[in-house]
Design a protein around this motif. Structure first.
Motif, PDB file in Angstrom:
ATOM      1  N   UNK A  36       0.841  -1.206   0.000  1.00 21.08           N
ATOM      2  CA  UNK A  36       0.000   0.000   0.000  1.00 21.08           C
ATOM      3  C   UNK A  36       0.873   1.252   0.000  1.00 21.08           C
ATOM      4  N   UNK A  37       1.826   1.316  -0.917  1.00 21.83           N
ATOM      5  CA  UNK A  37       2.762   2.447  -0.932  1.00 21.83           C
ATOM      6  C   UNK A  37       2.114   3.749  -1.384  1.00 21.83           C
ATOM      7  N   UNK A  38       1.023   3.650  -2.113  1.00 20.55           N
ATOM      8  CA  UNK A  38       0.364   4.859  -2.620  1.00 20.55           C
ATOM      9  C   UNK A  38      -1.000   5.096  -1.973  1.00 20.55           C
ATOM     10  N   UNK A  39      -1.229   4.496  -0.808  1.00 20.49           N
ATOM     11  CA  UNK A  39      -2.526   4.665  -0.155  1.00 20.49           C
ATOM     12  C   UNK A  39      -3.525   3.689  -0.735  1.00 20.49           C
ATOM     13  N   UNK A  40      -4.562   4.196  -1.410  1.00 18.57           N
ATOM     14  CA  UNK A  40      -5.517   3.323  -2.084  1.00 18.57           C
ATOM     15  C   UNK A  40      -4.769   2.417  -3.058  1.00 18.57           C
ATOM     16  N   UNK A  41      -5.105   1.135  -3.065  1.00 22.31           N
ATOM     17  CA  UNK A  41      -4.355   0.159  -3.853  1.00 22.31           C
ATOM     18  C   UNK A  41      -5.296  -0.663  -4.714  1.00 22.31           C
ATOM     19  N   UNK A  42      -4.873  -0.929  -5.947  1.00 26.25           N
ATOM     20  CA  UNK A  42      -5.624  -1.764  -6.870  1.00 26.25           C
ATOM     21  C   UNK A  42      -4.762  -2.924  -7.334  1.00 26.25           C
ATOM     22  N   UNK A  43      -5.373  -4.098  -7.455  1.00 33.39           N
ATOM     23  CA  UNK A  43      -4.701  -5.279  -7.968  1.00 33.39           C
ATOM     24  C   UNK A  43      -5.564  -5.855  -9.085  1.00 33.39           C
TER      25      UNK A  43
END
Length: 542
Positions: A316-323
């Motif tokens: 979660x390096x950028x806050x909100x996370x998408x996979x």
């Protein structure tokens, strides 16, 4: 209530005569069933046609027997599920959120608020409008907002918008009679992330006993609150055609601590490509997401290839996370753990008191998890703990700190209870109504072996003092001799200290952590012994 009759419909086609049965007798087997009649389970109010998602769920898992003669088995579990995936449980839509209603009893709740549990465009949700004014210091910055249900701590909605001097936001997420917390912040330093005030400006509002279509006015002020913002995880799935209309469950877990962040259950996979979002991420941490499709349709997890299951990792390096995930056959046995939920009703004598609950297996006393609520805020509330498995007997111990001294005392000084359950159906839901049939649960549970007290279960306690400077004590208990590893990590998950790594005797142990050479901040201490793993946070303030 409608009469208990069976209505026969005839449909004539060039192929001959097709006979469809509308089973109106089932209308009286769910709470407030007469409001929507057969449309609760069917696509039309007359029945006899295709079933909607609620009807399909009932047909596959909640009939007393298959076919036309089966009766609906209304229950806390059926009430807790969300058949049409609209964010509102079946019980909430039928005005019986805990599934306590029984056939023949008077209908619960407000019948005017009943909606269709099988229709995602029909729900009892009403709007919350927030009017912002005086936001001049933040014009053109981004405002992020989320709403949390106080009853169970579940996030019910979030949004973001570009700030102007005056504006309003409206979300259709409110259930009348419930209470909510509204957290929001202006990204004052414009880095796209949440930073504790005063770097960012953050506030918290309360909405108690919502009436429906509620309006809150907020004027900019400097009474900031650190809202400990949680970020959003989104799993984007494509090519899921082999699993259309199958059950899917997804959960996100902290890869370092094995603590579950959240989970989502979809009763029927709607289409080949879709997305699932779960809130609860913290910044700069490593996570894994586990999910499966119930390929054999039995309603519970089976190891691949019977069911299809996958595990992915992300940061979660950028806050909100998408996979992104595209269907494949690289299956993983994720050893799925189910969710236990206890609905507590009429807890009025304990409002404002501390509450604790724990679950352990009856055969080996292994503790699966515990919940602590600092202050009971409502007479009805729910607590949930993951990690249960099928075909085991479990014990649930819980108490309210009636004398307010912050620790457990045997009844009647404190009020304590014990429940038991065995779940063969996966997730398990129990209802408990306050009573005076107390049990001494001997929290946290120790028994005497010879002249020495030996813990019945593993337990890692919160360090004391906390916050601390420069040293603190970590206490833990182990029920049998074994190798114990106790390590400290920084907030990025990097190992910074090894407090213990050797064989220890059964009993309670204390270890001192001297952080004289460490910088102020949040640290995580993690214990591992045999199959037991647990971790907690501690704060160093210099």
């Amino acid at each position: 209530m409608k009469s208990r009759v069976i209505t026969l419909f005839l449909v004539i086609s060039f192929m001959g005569t097709i006979v469809l049965f509308s089973r109106q007798f089932r209308v009286s087997q769910i709470p407030n069933g007469s409001v929507n009649s057969c449309q609760n389970c069917h696509m039309s109010q007359f029945g006899g046609d295709a079933r909607n998602d609620f009807g399909k769920l009932v047909e596959t898992r909640f009939l007393s027997s298959p076919g036309a003669a089966g009766n609906v088995q209304w229950s806390p579990l059926l009430a807790s599920l969300d058949a049409d995936n609209d964010g509102v449980t079946n019980g909430q839509e039928l005005q019986d959120p805990y599934g306590m209603w029984t056939s023949g009893a008077s209908n619960p709740g407000n019948s005017d608020l009943v909606s269709e549990p099988g229709n995602s465009s029909s729900s009892p949700l009403s709007s919350l409008e927030i009017n912002f004014s005086g936001m001049t210091p933040h014009v053109d910055q981004t405002l992020y907002l989320r709403i949390i249900d106080k009853l169970n701590g579940t996030e019910v909605g979030r949004t973001s918008t570009q700030i102007s001097e005056s504006f309003n936001l409206s979300l259709d997420v409110i259930i009348p009679g419930r209470s909510y917390t509204i957290d929001f912040f202006a990204d004052h330093n414009e880095n796209g992330l949440y930073d504790s005030p005063p770097a960012d400006h953050a506030w918290r509002l309360e909405l108690d006993d919502a009436h429906g279509d509620d309006v809150i006015n907020f004027e900019h002020n400097t009474d900031f609150t650190d809202i400990d913002w949680k970020y959003l995880f989104t799993l984007n799935l494509t090519g899921m055609t082999p699993h259309l209309d199958q059950l899917m469950e997804i959960r996100v877990e902290d890869d370092l601590t094995s603590e579950e962040v959240g989970r989502k259950r979809i009763e029927f996979i709607p289409q080949a490509d879709f997305s699932v979002s779960i809130p609860g991420l913290e910044l700069n941490k490593e996570y894994k997401v586990e999910f499966y499709a119930d390929h054999n349709g039995n309603g519970i997890y089976d190891a691949p290839t019977t069911d299809h299951a996958w595990e992915l990792e992300f940061q979660s390096t950028n806050g909100d996370s998408e996979v992104a995930f595209s269907h494949n056959t690289d299956f993983t046995d994720i050893d799925w753990k189910y969710l236990y939920t206890l609905n507590l009703v009429s807890m009025t004598p304990h409002l404002g008191q501390k509450f604790e609950l724990r679950i352990y297996r009856g055969d080996n006393q292994e503790e699966l998890g515990r919940v602590t609520i600092d202050e009971i805020s409502g007479e009805d509330f729910s607590v949930s703990i993951p990690q249960i498995e099928t075909e085991h007997n479990y014990v649930v111990d819980f108490y309210a700190d009636h004398n307010g001294n912050g620790e457990y005392d045997a009844p009647p000084t404190d009020h304590a209870w014990r429940l038991n359950f065995n779940s063969s159906s996966g997730n398990f839901v129990q209802n408990f109504t306050h009573n005076t049939e107390f049990t001494d649960i001997e929290w946290p549970g120790i028994s005497s072996v010879g002249d020495q007290e030996v813990p019945l279960s593993y337990d890692l306690k919160q360090n004391y003092p906390n916050p601390f400077n420069p040293s603190t004590t970590v206490s833990f208990s182990i029920p049998s001799a074994g190798t114990v590893t106790l390590k400290v990590y920084d907030i990025l998950g990097r190992e910074v200290a090894v407090l213990l790594d050797r064989k220890m005797n059964a009993g309670q142990h204390d270890v001192t952590f001297d952080a004289s050479n460490f910088e102020s901040g949040v640290y995580i201490y993690r214990i591992q012994s045999d199959n037991f793993t647990d971790s907690k946070k501690m704060i160093l303030l210099k």
